[in-house]
Motif scaffolding. Sequence first.
Motif, PDB file in Angstrom:
ATOM      1  N   UNK A 275      10.030  54.123  16.735  1.00 61.62           N
ATOM      2  CA  UNK A 275      10.312  54.866  17.945  1.00 61.62           C
ATOM      3  C   UNK A 275      11.468  54.210  18.690  1.00 61.62           C
ATOM      4  N   UNK A 276      12.165  54.993  19.523  1.00 57.41           N
ATOM      5  CA  UNK A 276      13.312  54.460  20.252  1.00 57.41           C
ATOM      6  C   UNK A 276      12.871  53.702  21.507  1.00 57.41           C
ATOM      7  N   UNK A 277      11.808  54.172  22.130  1.00 56.94           N
ATOM      8  CA  UNK A 277      11.306  53.533  23.354  1.00 56.94           C
ATOM      9  C   UNK A 277       9.788  53.513  23.270  1.00 56.94           C
ATOM     10  N   UNK A 278       9.200  52.348  23.435  1.00 55.20           N
ATOM     11  CA  UNK A 278       7.750  52.226  23.335  1.00 55.20           C
ATOM     12  C   UNK A 278       7.253  51.234  24.380  1.00 55.20           C
ATOM     13  N   UNK A 279       6.514  51.747  25.362  1.00 51.16           N
ATOM     14  CA  UNK A 279       5.986  50.902  26.421  1.00 51.16           C
ATOM     15  C   UNK A 279       4.570  50.413  26.101  1.00 51.16           C
ATOM     16  N   UNK A 280       3.983  50.932  25.023  1.00 48.64           N
ATOM     17  CA  UNK A 280       2.662  50.464  24.615  1.00 48.64           C
ATOM     18  C   UNK A 280       2.772  49.007  24.159  1.00 48.64           C
ATOM     19  N   UNK A 281       1.780  48.214  24.503  1.00 49.62           N
ATOM     20  CA  UNK A 281       1.801  46.817  24.081  1.00 49.62           C
ATOM     21  C   UNK A 281       1.524  46.705  22.587  1.00 49.62           C
ATOM     22  N   UNK A 282       1.945  45.606  22.001  1.00 50.34           N
ATOM     23  CA  UNK A 282       1.828  45.418  20.562  1.00 50.34           C
ATOM     24  C   UNK A 282       0.368  45.389  20.131  1.00 50.34           C
ATOM     25  N   UNK A 283       0.116  45.915  18.940  1.00 50.30           N
ATOM     26  CA  UNK A 283      -1.221  45.887  18.351  1.00 50.30           C
ATOM     27  C   UNK A 283      -1.122  45.227  16.982  1.00 50.30           C
ATOM     28  N   UNK A 284      -2.270  45.041  16.335  1.00 52.66           N
ATOM     29  CA  UNK A 284      -2.284  44.378  15.033  1.00 52.66           C
ATOM     30  C   UNK A 284      -1.823  45.298  13.906  1.00 52.66           C
ATOM     31  N   UNK A 285      -1.654  46.562  14.213  1.00 52.29           N
ATOM     32  CA  UNK A 285      -1.292  47.535  13.192  1.00 52.29           C
ATOM     33  C   UNK A 285      -0.094  48.322  13.697  1.00 52.29           C
ATOM     34  N   UNK A 286       1.006  48.297  12.961  1.00 53.88           N
ATOM     35  CA  UNK A 286       2.246  48.899  13.449  1.00 53.88           C
ATOM     36  C   UNK A 286       2.188  50.417  13.492  1.00 53.88           C
ATOM     37  N   UNK A 287       1.673  51.045  12.435  1.00 57.72           N
ATOM     38  CA  UNK A 287       1.650  52.502  12.364  1.00 57.72           C
ATOM     39  C   UNK A 287       0.423  53.010  13.134  1.00 57.72           C
ATOM     40  N   UNK A 288       0.678  53.601  14.301  1.00 56.34           N
ATOM     41  CA  UNK A 288      -0.433  53.942  15.191  1.00 56.34           C
ATOM     42  C   UNK A 288      -0.417  55.404  15.630  1.00 56.34           C
ATOM     43  N   UNK A 289      -1.579  55.878  16.062  1.00 56.53           N
ATOM     44  CA  UNK A 289      -1.687  57.119  16.815  1.00 56.53           C
ATOM     45  C   UNK A 289      -1.533  56.730  18.288  1.00 56.53           C
ATOM     46  N   UNK A 290      -0.775  57.513  19.055  1.00 51.83           N
ATOM     47  CA  UNK A 290      -0.576  57.211  20.467  1.00 51.83           C
ATOM     48  C   UNK A 290      -1.137  58.351  21.323  1.00 51.83           C
TER      49      UNK A 290
END
Length: 297
Positions: A275-290
């Motif tokens: 993604x170009x802009x992501x304000x969600x904090x990092x998780x242990x799994x890169x490919x996520x549902x938002x």
Amino acid sequence: MKRMMKKQILETISIFLLCLCCVNVSAQTENYIKKLPVIRSKYKSFSPKNTKKLYEKYASFFSDTIPFENPSYSDEFPEDSKYFSFDINGLYFIDLDADGDLDALYEGITGYTGTRSVQVFIQTNQKFALNQTLKGHILAIVSKPNGTQIYTQSIPCCDSYTTDFYAYQLSSENVSILYCVSAIGIGQLKHFPDFMANMEKDTIRAHGLMAFPLDFRGTSPYFGSNKSTYRDSIRLGKSIPILTKKNGFKARILFSNEKVNPKRYLVMTEPIDSEEHNLFEKAEFKKRYYVGWVIPE
């Protein structure tokens, strides 16, 4: 005097109406989320009494200490406990890897802020060894022919603001993350949705997600280098962009709020790994549902 009393009454009414509006929006979301198909636990469980008997039977077979270690412990303060207290209610005996013998899960406190995690103990040759630590507290445990699926929720604390839901697969070979769902704050999603159930199929295409001040209730977001900009927007009641993808994405509508102008949808995206802009904090799994809000064009 009358003018001052009139002013106070108007201010009281304004505050009441604002609170009523907040409760109404929150109630609408809660009402819908309750209708979402939710992952339910399906496994052979033991009563608390039998769990305690099993623990007493197997206690000497654990090669690692079950309670979580206190990260703040120091030899300079020996009166503090090196480990958090043990909670028998957080202990589960279950055949996690489908090999015929009992393994164990232990959910407990990992920090003074109330954060929780889950330890996975696999039994081999009558010894329980710590295999892995999972983030969050347990929402559901589901036994499968080839192993066990564990669903957890990691809620934000301190200056964090992202809630992460994890689906883990445990087998005789390893522990892997099946998928992760990330939401803002602690109120957008209360449960882990069952993706295999017949959920509402309404989908839309969008290029970004946004969050509103109510989404951050119960948190104190830091926002890093954008701290002042985003906090000012929230203070003024404005939305802020939380995810942008140039080529767009498909999203499932979870909730439609048509009582505001313009109307908005609470959606869950398809799995996204760039993604170009992501304000969600990092998780242990890169490919996520938002999860976030979309205002339809």
